[in-house]
Design an enzyme around this catalytic site. Structure first.
Site, mmCIF file in Angstrom:
data_model
loop_
_atom_site.group_PDB
_atom_site.id
_atom_site.type_symbol
_atom_site.label_atom_id
_atom_site.label_comp_id
_atom_site.label_asym_id
_atom_site.label_seq_id
_atom_site.Cartn_x
_atom_site.Cartn_y
_atom_site.Cartn_z
ATOM 1 N N CYS B 233 0.874 -1.133 -0.058
ATOM 2 C CA CYS B 233 -0.140 -0.056 0.026
ATOM 3 C C CYS B 233 1.056 1.267 -0.027
ATOM 4 C CB CYS B 233 -0.849 0.083 1.236
ATOM 5 S SG CYS B 233 -0.232 -0.291 2.819
ATOM 6 N N ARG B 238 -2.004 -0.910 5.618
ATOM 7 C CA ARG B 238 -3.338 -1.303 4.669
ATOM 8 C C ARG B 238 -3.140 -2.754 4.229
ATOM 9 N NH1 ARG B 238 -5.018 3.759 1.178
ATOM 10 N NH2 ARG B 238 -2.538 4.160 1.487
#
Lengths: 100, 281
Positions: B233, B238
């Protein structure tokens, strides 16, 4: 707190906004009263999730986005709600979200 | 591996707050959330100040992790239940990080702080004291951590799963939309990556979608189950969430998290970068 200020959220002016930033900023309210601790979700024009913040004790939230039409959806244990905002270009774009 | 081995519900958690051998840990980048009210008995880990090296861009080393967990009162035999804000991003990162240092008995609270709050479950501000332990960590398990060279080598032959939002993937934005956009790195994505935003794996209340829904989402995006996989990410948090979905929930065996992610890759000189949705061809 008066509702007259809805169009100009106070917290939007106390940050330095870069010349090219598209800022979506406002408050979550329930029956006119600010709602802190709401989960505020930014959804793009296709309804796709883009970002999420938690509203401040005064109900404030802020996103750094891009030009376009956005939906702002708030979740809170007292209820949910959403509003749409069209940001045509750089600057601070005010938006209010009511939850019930 | 079954879902119950890696995830616990908010209801189960509330019933097991005082269970022996179970330690709740809140992990966040901004620890003011913990200070304003936390799950009763939970200790906090500060993602930035306690899990990252204070000088170099890397994790605290094995000895540092041992010292941290010992000070938090976590022992090798404890089952650690992780939760946090931001839809469990940093809790998922900590989950991956605990696995990296060999702590097997770790689970995520499904939905994290958000689900807990939306359910109206109890939070308190009690100071949590746990007796210090002597924690022993393992060497990092590099089977789950990817570095930049293997990411470049993976172009075109492994699943590269970019879990950022579509606008970050295409190069329109440089960071998630709750952060300022003026960043040093170039915009775009790693060529041949598929874009499956982390949020596709989560319901609105922050809980993970069912395995059937997850398999369909990744399958439709072009995820090839016969290939090895690297998720990335912007800074690796994430993608920890997606690493959890792919490796822990769906059971794909060779899945790595690239914690350098776009803030490293987008700053490298000479590597290929692709713009656009990746679907034009």
């Amino acid at each position: 707190m008066s509702l007259d200020g809805c169009g100009a959220p106070e917290q939007g002016v106390d940050i330095t906004v870069g010349a090219n930033e598209v800022v979506l900023s406002g408050k979550v309210r329930s029956d006119g009263a600010p709602v802190g601790g709401a989960f505020v979700r930014l959804l793009d024009a296709s309804g796709e999730f883009t970002a999420e913040v938690v509203s401040s004790a005064d109900g404030d939230f802020r996103f750094f986005a891009a030009p376009g039409t956005w939906t702002i959806r708030a979740l809170h244990r007292s209820g949910n709600g959403q509003a749409s905002v069209n940001a045509e270009g750089p600057g601070v774009h005010p938006v209010e979200v009511a939850v019930a | 591996m079954s879902r119950e081995d890696v995830l616990v519900s908010a209801a189960w958690s509330e019933e097991n707050l005082n269970a022996p051998g179970v330690v709740f840990v809140e992990v966040d980048e901004d620890t003011s959330a913990y200070d304003g009210g936390h799950i009763p008995g939970a200790v906090k880990i500060d993602w930035r100040n306690e899990l990252q090296d204070p000088v170099r861009r890397d994790f605290v080393d094995r000895a540092g992790f041992e010292k941290l967990l010992s000070a938090k009162g976590i022992s090798n035999d404890d089952t650690v239940i992780l939760y946090g804000g931001n839809n469990n991003w940093f809790a998922a990162y900590a989950y991956w990080y605990f696995k990296l240092y060999g702590h097997d008995a770790v689970k995520l609270l499904d939905g994290g702080r958000k689900k807990w709050e939306l359910d109206g479950r109890p939070l308190d501000k009690e100071q949590v004291e746990r007796a210090e332990t002597t924690y022993t960590a393992q060497e990092q398990d590099l089977a789950i951590r990817a570095f930049r060279d293997e990411v470049v080598d993976a172009i075109g032959n492994k699943n590269l799963v970019d879990v950022r939002s579509p606008d970050e993937f295409s190069g329109k934005l440089l960071a998630p939309a709750h952060l300022p956009q003026e960043q040093a790195q170039r915009a775009g994505h790693i060529p041949s990556a598929i874009n499956v935003p982390w949020s596709k794996a989560a319901n609105e209340d922050g809980t993970f979608k069912s395995n059937e829904e997850l398999a369909e989402i990744y399958g439709e995006a072009g995820f090839d189950g016969s290939r090895k996989t690297i998720a990335y990410c912007r800074i690796g948090e994430r993608s920890s969430h997606t690493w959890f979905a792919l490796h822990e929930l769906l059971g794909h065996e060779d899945v790595k998290n690239y914690d350098g992610s776009w803030t490293e890759y987008g700053s490298l000189v000479g590597v290929p970068v692709e713009l656009g949705s990746g679907k034009e061809a």
